[in-house]
Write an enzyme that holds these catalytic residues in place. Sequence first.
Site, PDB file in Angstrom:
ATOM      1  N   ASP A   9       3.487  -1.078  -8.484  1.00 41.93           N
ATOM      2  CA  ASP A   9       2.505  -0.011  -8.587  1.00 41.93           C
ATOM      3  C   ASP A   9       3.173   1.297  -8.151  1.00 41.93           C
ATOM      4  OD1 ASP A   9      -0.066   1.203  -8.810  1.00 41.93           O
ATOM      5  OD2 ASP A   9      -0.322   1.005  -6.644  1.00 41.93           O
ATOM      6  N   ASP A  11       1.021   4.721  -7.020  1.00 38.37           N
ATOM      7  CA  ASP A  11       0.257   5.387  -5.955  1.00 38.37           C
ATOM      8  C   ASP A  11       0.056   4.502  -4.732  1.00 38.37           C
ATOM      9  OD1 ASP A  11      -0.709   8.057  -7.103  1.00 38.37           O
ATOM     10  OD2 ASP A  11      -1.196   6.655  -8.707  1.00 38.37           O
ATOM     11  N   ASP A 217      -0.811  -2.125  -3.675  1.00 40.78           N
ATOM     12  CA  ASP A 217      -1.598  -1.863  -2.469  1.00 40.78           C
ATOM     13  C   ASP A 217      -3.102  -1.879  -2.692  1.00 40.78           C
ATOM     14  OD1 ASP A 217      -1.652   0.638  -3.938  1.00 40.78           O
ATOM     15  OD2 ASP A 217      -2.366   1.562  -2.090  1.00 40.78           O
TER      16      ASP A 217
END
Length: 273
Positions: A9, A11, A217
């Site tokens: 990922d 961000d 996250d």
Amino acid sequence: MQQILVFTDLDGTLIDHDTYDFKEARPALGQLRARSIPVIICSSKTRAEIEVYRRRMGLCDPFIAENGVAVFVPRHALDLRDISSVEKSTYHVVELGVPYADLCTIWREIKRKKNFRMKGFSEMTIEEIAAWTGLPLEEVRLAARREYSEPFVFSDTPAQFRLLASLLQRKGLRITRGGRFYHMTGPNDKGKAVEILRKAYANTYPERRIWAAGLGDSANDIPMLRHVDMPIVIRKKTGEWERIHGIEPVLYSDKAGPRGWAEAIHTILNSSS
């Protein structure tokens, strides 16, 4: 022999949630490059946004955009036999999502009928998106170039959210939660896209065992983490981790953002050496 793949990922993971910087991950990116390990971005960001980060990071590997709606493979990079794709620009694209125009039509229809308190990117000005994301205007314009998904903010009740999810489900659509926005998409997720790329790498390197790590996250990363050999959850800036159920074992980084990402990459490299 094995072929290591790193799905990640952006961000809050490879880039900082607030500043969008990745300087603390640069040495780890260099280590992966030195060992010819692909770094495959798997993000809710658009193709246009991801292309900018790939240039900044010196990456040339395939990538997955808009929460798994499309897999972009540079031409001649992988063997895509038995995988349906179309040609766009310099890519072979495996399209898994619903076209953006169709999503926006459904969005307007549902919002008009039920009067939900919510607002999608298609209804926001560039300045509004900038206020929500903290991005400079030139990067907001890239974020607004959606092809298969509609990010939105929701300020209604939990009961209304459940109703929205139910109405979208009846139309074959779904909602995923990212770090800043909810996302309305087709029946796709990051996990399906990861499986497609694993197959393409297996086609390309039949003599090697494909072994993949995944780093994320947020809730929208969970499907990706379900389809890798080493799922890694990066700590949030709040000090918490996303709750992960039904996946064992899972590694959790001690540090947040790109520092936690670099920490996890060192774990991956040490475990494979």
